[in-house]
Design an enzyme around this catalytic site. Structure first.
Site, PDB file in Angstrom:
ATOM      1  N   HIS A  39       0.829  -1.216   0.000  1.00 34.18           N
ATOM      2  CA  HIS A  39       0.000   0.000   0.000  1.00 34.18           C
ATOM      3  C   HIS A  39       0.857   1.258   0.000  1.00 34.18           C
ATOM      4  O   HIS A  39       0.439   2.281   0.525  1.00 34.18           O
ATOM      5  CB  HIS A  39      -0.906   0.062   1.246  1.00 34.18           C
ATOM      6  CG  HIS A  39      -2.070  -0.864   1.209  1.00 34.18           C
ATOM      7  ND1 HIS A  39      -3.056  -0.833   2.168  1.00 34.18           N
ATOM      8  CD2 HIS A  39      -2.409  -1.851   0.377  1.00 34.18           C
ATOM      9  CE1 HIS A  39      -3.953  -1.762   1.916  1.00 34.18           C
ATOM     10  NE2 HIS A  39      -3.579  -2.397   0.827  1.00 34.18           N
ATOM     11  N   HIS A  56     -11.912 -12.001   2.639  1.00 33.90           N
ATOM     12  CA  HIS A  56     -11.579 -10.642   2.205  1.00 33.90           C
ATOM     13  C   HIS A  56     -11.129 -10.716   0.752  1.00 33.90           C
ATOM     14  O   HIS A  56     -10.309 -11.562   0.394  1.00 33.90           O
ATOM     15  CB  HIS A  56     -10.460 -10.117   3.110  1.00 33.90           C
ATOM     16  CG  HIS A  56      -9.998  -8.725   2.839  1.00 33.90           C
ATOM     17  ND1 HIS A  56     -10.760  -7.774   2.201  1.00 33.90           N
ATOM     18  CD2 HIS A  56      -8.820  -8.097   3.152  1.00 33.90           C
ATOM     19  CE1 HIS A  56     -10.080  -6.644   2.141  1.00 33.90           C
ATOM     20  NE2 HIS A  56      -8.894  -6.813   2.691  1.00 33.90           N
ATOM     21  N   GLU A  83      -9.456  -8.507  -1.079  1.00 28.87           N
ATOM     22  CA  GLU A  83      -8.228  -7.827  -1.512  1.00 28.87           C
ATOM     23  C   GLU A  83      -7.250  -8.858  -2.097  1.00 28.87           C
ATOM     24  O   GLU A  83      -7.145  -9.988  -1.594  1.00 28.87           O
ATOM     25  CB  GLU A  83      -7.589  -7.043  -0.361  1.00 28.87           C
ATOM     26  CG  GLU A  83      -6.522  -6.083  -0.880  1.00 28.87           C
ATOM     27  CD  GLU A  83      -6.103  -5.002   0.117  1.00 28.87           C
ATOM     28  OE1 GLU A  83      -6.461  -5.087   1.296  1.00 28.87           O
ATOM     29  OE2 GLU A  83      -5.380  -4.074  -0.319  1.00 28.87           O
ATOM     30  N   ASP A 142      -4.212  -9.655  -2.016  1.00 35.36           N
ATOM     31  CA  ASP A 142      -3.190 -10.402  -1.256  1.00 35.36           C
ATOM     32  C   ASP A 142      -3.763 -11.692  -0.660  1.00 35.36           C
ATOM     33  O   ASP A 142      -3.011 -12.616  -0.329  1.00 35.36           O
ATOM     34  CB  ASP A 142      -2.535  -9.542  -0.165  1.00 35.36           C
ATOM     35  CG  ASP A 142      -3.504  -8.786   0.711  1.00 35.36           C
ATOM     36  OD1 ASP A 142      -4.628  -8.508   0.253  1.00 35.36           O
ATOM     37  OD2 ASP A 142      -3.140  -8.451   1.861  1.00 35.36           O
ATOM     38  N   HIS A 174     -10.788  -4.970   6.636  1.00 35.60           N
ATOM     39  CA  HIS A 174     -10.282  -3.672   6.271  1.00 35.60           C
ATOM     40  C   HIS A 174     -11.008  -3.057   5.054  1.00 35.60           C
ATOM     41  O   HIS A 174     -10.851  -1.886   4.739  1.00 35.60           O
ATOM     42  CB  HIS A 174      -8.781  -3.896   6.025  1.00 35.60           C
ATOM     43  CG  HIS A 174      -8.066  -3.129   5.005  1.00 35.60           C
ATOM     44  ND1 HIS A 174      -7.411  -3.648   3.930  1.00 35.60           N
ATOM     45  CD2 HIS A 174      -7.885  -1.780   4.934  1.00 35.60           C
ATOM     46  CE1 HIS A 174      -6.828  -2.710   3.240  1.00 35.60           C
ATOM     47  NE2 HIS A 174      -7.083  -1.589   3.802  1.00 35.60           N
ATOM     48  N   ASP A 184      -7.399  -9.647   8.007  1.00 37.98           N
ATOM     49  CA  ASP A 184      -6.442  -8.560   8.253  1.00 37.98           C
ATOM     50  C   ASP A 184      -6.357  -8.173   9.732  1.00 37.98           C
ATOM     51  O   ASP A 184      -5.305  -7.709  10.193  1.00 37.98           O
ATOM     52  CB  ASP A 184      -6.847  -7.311   7.459  1.00 37.98           C
ATOM     53  CG  ASP A 184      -6.395  -7.361   6.002  1.00 37.98           C
ATOM     54  OD1 ASP A 184      -5.490  -8.151   5.678  1.00 37.98           O
ATOM     55  OD2 ASP A 184      -6.958  -6.599   5.195  1.00 37.98           O
ATOM     56  N   TYR A 204       1.269  -2.131  11.749  1.00 37.39           N
ATOM     57  CA  TYR A 204       0.189  -2.527  10.822  1.00 37.39           C
ATOM     58  C   TYR A 204      -1.082  -1.728  11.135  1.00 37.39           C
ATOM     59  O   TYR A 204      -1.735  -1.180  10.235  1.00 37.39           O
ATOM     60  CB  TYR A 204      -0.074  -4.029  10.972  1.00 37.39           C
ATOM     61  CG  TYR A 204      -1.047  -4.595   9.974  1.00 37.39           C
ATOM     62  CD1 TYR A 204      -0.596  -5.286   8.848  1.00 37.39           C
ATOM     63  CD2 TYR A 204      -2.426  -4.434  10.133  1.00 37.39           C
ATOM     64  CE1 TYR A 204      -1.488  -5.798   7.920  1.00 37.39           C
ATOM     65  CE2 TYR A 204      -3.318  -4.938   9.219  1.00 37.39           C
ATOM     66  CZ  TYR A 204      -2.857  -5.624   8.111  1.00 37.39           C
ATOM     67  OH  TYR A 204      -3.740  -6.126   7.198  1.00 37.39           O
ATOM     68  N   HIS A 212      -2.037 -12.227   8.123  1.00 37.00           N
ATOM     69  CA  HIS A 212      -0.671 -11.727   7.934  1.00 37.00           C
ATOM     70  C   HIS A 212       0.112 -11.955   9.225  1.00 37.00           C
ATOM     71  O   HIS A 212      -0.401 -11.701  10.333  1.00 37.00           O
ATOM     72  CB  HIS A 212      -0.645 -10.221   7.657  1.00 37.00           C
ATOM     73  CG  HIS A 212      -1.268  -9.818   6.354  1.00 37.00           C
ATOM     74  ND1 HIS A 212      -0.731 -10.157   5.133  1.00 37.00           N
ATOM     75  CD2 HIS A 212      -2.378  -9.092   6.088  1.00 37.00           C
ATOM     76  CE1 HIS A 212      -1.483  -9.643   4.169  1.00 37.00           C
ATOM     77  NE2 HIS A 212      -2.496  -9.001   4.718  1.00 37.00           N
TER      78      HIS A 212
HETATM   79 FE1  FEO Z   1      -6.869  -5.839   3.210  1.00 38.69          FE
HETATM   80 FE2  FEO Z   1      -4.369  -8.161   3.713  1.00 38.69          FE
HETATM   81  O1  FEO Z   1      -5.649  -7.195   2.739  1.00 38.69           O
END
Ligand code: FEO
Length: 404
Positions: free
Chosen positions: A24, A79, A81, A83, A144, A163, A191, A224
């Site tokens: 990001h 999620h 996103e 990743d 997120h 996340d 984070y 993560h």
């Molecule tokens: Fe909001 Fe780890 O992606």
């Protein structure tokens, strides 16, 4: 690195991205992981989240240590996103009959990302029984993204919140207590500040929802970084509660860039004045400090003091760039102040002040502006100005002790 048992019937099978240095747009010097979890029931096997496309071979290899990937019956997309979700279609090549589920907000996004893939909606009223292992789902909008969701397995007392509770940290170890809780909490804060601070209220509601649900938590397994268990669970939840409550200290973060050293000299004199007044101070030159580090230090700081020399009638681009980033993370309830030097025509401190006000900070002192190379008297004046800002910080702290 092999698949790792996380709790009874649940395995970590994710990918480790040792070399990620930007996420990001902010620095991730320790890399990251894309965690995915296998939940093994007597009747069905579920995969909770996938990974970034490049890590699908790692994921499938780890899954194969536990079950044949073709045995996966269910894939939960917590999620959308990329990743966590970009690898989904490649994973499905190995388990083409798996049913895919996501939150109500996630269904259209997952389908769109994967060219019309069929995705079923799950919500808080749904329970999927895998045979001795059940999965429950809690939508967590904006933790997120709007689609975000937590998945919980009661029989293994394991929460998989994607996340939330994550950290960008690659490691050979999978648990927070193995890398050290202090390091894990430090990375949790970096984070939180850089990803979740703008949605801290929603994160606070998410924590409240989990507590209200009465879910037993032996393991919190984010998507993560390292996994929380034992004492680590209390440390992680406690840290989140503090950050979500916006609990501030009598502390200033001084952030600046310098051209010929004058603004640097002023910054250090201002810091001296604040320390003398009893304020905790951090000082960062943006030329040498990652923005993620600066931003993490804002979590408990009551004031943000920004400095720049004047170039072309305005602030240096590094300062302007950081202020754009600062606007994005939306610090709430902070004081602000501006300082800087100039050669023959000013402008930087005016720009900084206007930008800080637009971000929502309350300016607590007139800008401190100094012409050319600071003399001893100028540095004394800067130190005195630091004392003025320090007093404003203390006064604000005294009038808002709860800082909620
Ligand atoms: Fe909001 Fe780890 O992606």
């Amino acid at each position: 690195m092999r698949a790792v048992p996380v709790s009874d019937g649940i395995w970590w099978v994710g990918g480790v991205d040792w070399n990620l240095r930007d996420f990001h747009g902010y620095e991730t010097p320790r890399g990251t992981t894309y965690n995915a979890y296998l939940v093994i029931g007597k009747d069905q096997v579920a995969l909770i989240d996938t990974v970034k496309t490049a890590f699908v071979p790692e994921l499938l290899s780890r899954i194969a240590e536990v079950v044949d990937p073709s045995e996966i019956d269910l894939i939960v997309v917590n999620h959308v996103e990329p990743d966590h979700n970009s690898g989904l279609r490649h994973v499905m090549a190995a388990c083409p009959n798996a049913r895919v589920v996501a939150s109500k907000a996630g269904v259209p996004s997952v389908a769109e990302y994967h060219d019309g893939l069929t995705v079923d909606e799950v919500g808080p009223d749904d329970v999927i029984d895998l045979g001795g292992k059940t999965l429950r789902f809690m939508p967590m909008p904006m933790v997120h993204w709007p689609d975000s969701m937590f998945t919980y397995c009661a029989e293994s007392a394991t929460l998989m919140p994607n996340d939330a509770f994550g950290q960008h940290m690659a490691s050979a170890e999978r648990f927070a207590d193995e890398v050290g809780l202090d390091l894990a909490v430090e990375e949790l804060g970096i984070y939180f500040a850089n990803i979740l601070m703008p949605v801290a209220k929603m994160v606070g509601k998410a924590v409240d929802k989990v507590v209200a649900a009465g879910w037993k938590l032996d393991v919190i397994a984010p998507s993560h970084g390292v996994i929380w268990r034992g004492e680590g669970i209390g440390r992680a939840i406690g840290a989140y509660e503090t950050w979500c409550a916006n609990t501030l200290k009598d502390k200033a973060v001084i952030v600046y860039a310098t051209m010929w050293g004058s603004t640097d000299s002023l910054a250090k004199a201002i810091a001296d004045g604040m320390v003398a007044a009893g304020i905790d101070v951090s000082l960062y030159d943006l030329s040498v400090t990652p923005i993620a580090t600066v931003t993490a230090d804002l979590l408990d700081a009551r004031a943000i003091v920004i400095g720049s020399p004047t170039l072309h009638h305005g602030m240096l681009y590094k300062v302007a760039g950081y202020m754009q980033y600062l606007a994005g993370v939306k610090p709430v309830g902070r004081l602000g102040a501006a300082f800087g030097s100039f050669g023959w025509g000013g402008g930087a401190t005016k720009q900084i002040t206007e930008r800080l006000e637009a971000i929502g900070l309350t300016m607590c002192a007139e800008p401190f502006t100094e012409k050319f190379r600071p003399t001893t008297d100028d540095l004394d004046a800067a130190q005195e100005w630091g004392g003025v800002v320090a007093k404003a910080i203390k006064d604000a702290g005294a009038s808002a002790p709860a800082d909620a």
